[in-house]
Design a protein around this motif. Structure first.
Motif, PDB file in Angstrom:
ATOM      1  N   VAL A   1      25.949  50.628  41.048  1.00 39.64           N
ATOM      2  CA  VAL A   1      27.455  50.379  40.184  1.00 39.64           C
ATOM      3  C   VAL A   1      27.219  48.991  39.206  1.00 39.64           C
ATOM      4  CG1 VAL A   1      29.842  49.558  40.867  1.00 39.64           C
ATOM      5  CG2 VAL A   1      28.560  51.042  42.273  1.00 39.64           C
TER       6      VAL A   1
ATOM      7  N   HIS B   1      34.319  56.703  43.197  1.00 38.63           N
ATOM      8  CA  HIS B   1      35.616  56.180  43.395  1.00 38.63           C
ATOM      9  C   HIS B   1      36.621  57.094  43.773  1.00 38.63           C
ATOM     10  CE1 HIS B   1      39.632  54.808  41.354  1.00 38.63           C
ATOM     11  NE2 HIS B   1      39.433  54.099  42.414  1.00 38.63           N
TER      12      HIS B   1
ATOM     13  N   SER C   1      34.845  53.400  35.966  1.00 41.77           N
ATOM     14  CA  SER C   1      33.669  52.860  36.892  1.00 41.77           C
ATOM     15  C   SER C   1      32.324  53.263  35.983  1.00 41.77           C
ATOM     16  CB  SER C   1      33.505  53.689  38.252  1.00 41.77           C
ATOM     17  OG  SER C   1      34.645  53.444  38.965  1.00 41.77           O
TER      18      SER C   1
ATOM     19  N   GLU D   1      29.281  56.793  32.899  1.00 47.05           N
ATOM     20  CA  GLU D   1      30.677  56.377  32.973  1.00 47.05           C
ATOM     21  C   GLU D   1      31.661  57.287  33.546  1.00 47.05           C
ATOM     22  OE1 GLU D   1      31.068  54.879  28.978  1.00 47.05           O
ATOM     23  OE2 GLU D   1      29.632  53.111  29.383  1.00 47.05           O
TER      24      GLU D   1
ATOM     25  N   CYS E   1      31.808  60.415  40.465  1.00 45.10           N
ATOM     26  CA  CYS E   1      32.089  59.101  40.710  1.00 45.10           C
ATOM     27  C   CYS E   1      32.440  58.990  42.242  1.00 45.10           C
ATOM     28  CB  CYS E   1      33.242  58.781  39.772  1.00 45.10           C
ATOM     29  SG  CYS E   1      33.631  56.798  39.759  1.00 45.10           S
TER      30      CYS E   1
ATOM     31  N   ILE F   1      39.820  46.938  42.856  1.00 42.18           N
ATOM     32  CA  ILE F   1      38.767  47.729  43.902  1.00 42.18           C
ATOM     33  C   ILE F   1      39.437  48.341  44.910  1.00 42.18           C
ATOM     34  CG2 ILE F   1      36.770  46.455  42.927  1.00 42.18           C
ATOM     35  CD1 ILE F   1      36.579  44.807  45.605  1.00 42.18           C
TER      36      ILE F   1
ATOM     37  N   GLN G   1      30.117  48.510  37.231  1.00 44.27           N
ATOM     38  CA  GLN G   1      31.507  48.057  36.799  1.00 44.27           C
ATOM     39  C   GLN G   1      32.474  49.075  37.898  1.00 44.27           C
ATOM     40  OE1 GLN G   1      32.219  47.509  33.054  1.00 44.27           O
ATOM     41  NE2 GLN G   1      34.349  46.913  33.314  1.00 44.27           N
ATOM     42  N   GLY G   2      33.452  48.528  38.386  1.00 49.51           N
ATOM     43  CA  GLY G   2      34.110  49.100  39.297  1.00 49.51           C
ATOM     44  C   GLY G   2      35.453  49.897  38.508  1.00 49.51           C
TER      45      GLY G   2
ATOM     46  N   ALA H   1      34.594  51.888  41.361  1.00 50.05           N
ATOM     47  CA  ALA H   1      33.727  52.209  42.384  1.00 50.05           C
ATOM     48  C   ALA H   1      33.046  50.936  43.005  1.00 50.05           C
ATOM     49  CB  ALA H   1      32.799  53.208  41.749  1.00 50.05           C
TER      50      ALA H   1
END
Length: 527
Positions: A499, A470, A491, A485, A468, A243, A501-502, A504
């Motif tokens: 969120v 991220h 992410s 996604e 996103c 992350i 799943q990272g 992000a």
């Protein structure tokens, strides 16, 4: 045996059959009340839990911090195979890193398989642990040379590997690599017991605490999305995809998702070995105890980049393959898993970045996170307690061989660039909103930008920024899981923008309407 829901459930069997206890969140408070530990582990999957437990067992004060629930991410959606035989890995590692690297890789992976058995026996954990042979097989003559080469490479690396044409699959194969005495288990039963023992040893566990910031120093400082803080002498990041951008690993990690279908079979009709073929866009097969004279057949495949193509169509192909190859199999569960591949086929376990002195990372397990996670615990505990293992340097993230890795790096970054720039000139016009069906979603152009629009089952529209949080790639809709996604780094976001799943850590921005007169089905603006 736990009572399970009937029918075809869009859920992981591991999650449904072992819900587990809840742990408190890390709460904000005044400076004088900020917890301080020797080691803080960020990420409560198998790598994080095993690392925290190994360190606590070595006498360290440890805190384990998870954004959601323990063992609920990639770990809760695995196929749960513990095997030193991993597809065609050994010929790849030998080509990219050399003979000694392949030997160390085999030794470390075999050690991880055995480690689970030793821990389960030591703590008395009932986790459906079974010893079984592992196979990499080919059905076609076209793939047979690669399988023969893997048998030779795995044997040269030190595994008891042999070539065979005999399996307990209900269909013929052209040939296979076989390695005996590998293992399979129920990952959540094992890890939740490990977490309980971690607490008994004085460790702390915090759930629903998403780490947002890391300050490296003496001590290191972590902050969460709720403003809570914790201080630690050492920090370990085990969040699947790291992350923190300072890791400098993003250009060297490829993210892929795979689908899983679990079907019920009579015990005498289920294979007892663990199987994988690179054919048909990967197919992995194994079975697990299910009670009442039945076993659960677990089939994995359809590897793909997140956000690319219809996921429902991929599920249909996987279910069709399962029914053809295992007549009578009754699908009961389906779920998806996500993992990361490194450019040289060996995971990154070690210092977070070249200048790191007290921060570490574990990632890039390439679909073999069960052995990788157990290995991580042993490796990092040894490193942090001054007892390094023989394969410590093999996994060091600071390694880079430009000659060997540059082609893979260029291919990977070319793929990311195509999504980052190409997706910005794609997307339907805002008029296409009316074509989004209930339960569906699409990225639509609004002025100079794009928005991610989902229509729920009641017809209401939910509009989010399509960028996103991220690094700014555009998300895409997963029609099976109803999530957004990112195809660049994986992410994942819920339809409300939160969120899932990272890498992000920030949610997608929400909008009250589409900004051009489009709003809810009754003409009322909505969020």
């Amino acid at each position: 045996m736990t009572s399970l829901p009937t029918g075809f459930a869009p859920a992981s069997y591991w999650m449904e059959s072992a819900p587990g206890p809840a742990y408190p969140a890390l709460e904000p408070g005044p400076e004088r009340s900020v917890p301080e530990v020797e080691v803080a582990v960020v990420g409560g999957g198998i790598a994080g839990i095993c690392t925290a437990w190994e360190l606590a067992r070595a006498g360290r004060q440890v805190a384990l911090i998870e954004a959601d629930r323990l063992a609920a991410g990639a770990t809760g959606h695995t196929t749960a195979k513990l095997s030193a035989l991993q597809g065609l890995a050994y010929q790849d590692i030998r080509a990219s890193r050399g003979e000694e690297a392949a030997r160390l890789y085999a030794a470390s992976q075999a050690d991880a398989v055995d480690r689970v058995g030793r821990i389960a026996a030591e703590l008395g954990i009932d986790c459906d642990l079974e010893r079984a042979p592992a196979y990499t097989y080919a059905e076609s003559e076209e793939s047979l040379d690669a399988v023969r080469a893997e048998a030779e490479a795995a044997a040269a690396a030190g595994l008891d590997a042999s070539f065979t044409t005999e399996t307990d699959l209900p269909f013929p194969v052209a040939g296979a690599v076989r390695v005996a005495d590998q293992a399979q288990f129920h990952p959540r039963k094992f890890l939740l017991a490990l977490a309980g023992d971690l607490v008994a040893r004085g460790g702390r566990i915090y759930e629903n605490s998403r780490v947002m910031g890391l300050g490296e120093g003496h001590p290191c400082r972590l902050t969460t999305d709720r403003g809570a803080r914790i201080r630690a002498r050492e920090v370990v990041v085990t969040t699947a995809y790291p992350i923190f951008d300072r890791a400098l690993l993003f250009p060297r990690l490829k993210v892929r998702r795979e689908l899983v279908v679990a079907a019920v079979l009579p015990e005498d009709g289920a294979p007892r070995g663990m199987y994988l073929t690179p054919e048909d866009d990967t197919r992995s097969v194994r079975s697990a105890p299910y009670g009442d004279g039945r076993r659960l057949l677990i089939v994995t495949g359809e590897k793909f980049t997140p956000g690319v193509g219809s996921v429902e169509g991929r599920y249909e192909r996987l279910i069709s393959w399962t029914r053809r190859r295992f007549p009578g199999a009754e699908p009961a569960f389906r779920w998806a898993a996500q993992d990361n591949w490194t450019t040289d086929h060996v995971p990154y376990v070690g210092p977070l970045h070249p200048g790191a002195r007290h921060a570490y990372v574990a990632t890039g397990f390439a679909g073999w996170g069960m052995t990788g996670g157990v290995l991580t615990g042993r490796l990092l505990a040894g490193r942090l307690t001054g007892r390094p293992l023989p394969w410590t340097d093999l996994y060091d993230p600071r390694r880079l061989n430009p000659l060997r890795e540059t082609p893979a790096l260029l291919r990977l970054q070319g793929e990311v660039a195509r999504h980052f720039f190409g997706d910005r000139i794609s997307g339907d016009g805002a008029d296409a909103v009316r074509d989004i069906p209930p339960g569906g979603g699409a990225v639509v152009r609004v002025g100079a930008g794009q928005r991610a629009v989902h229509r729920d089952e009641d017809g209401a529209l939910h509009a989010l920024s399509a960028r996103c949080t991220h690094l700014g790639c555009l998300v895409r809709f997963d029609d099976a899981e109803r999530t957004w996604e990112c195809p660049c780094h994986g992410s994942r976001f819920a339809v409300d923008g939160s969120v899932l799943q990272g890498p992000a850590v920030h949610p997608l921005e929400r909008y009250d309407d589409l900004g051009d007169g489009h709003d809810g089905p009754d003409g009322e603006g909505r969020r």
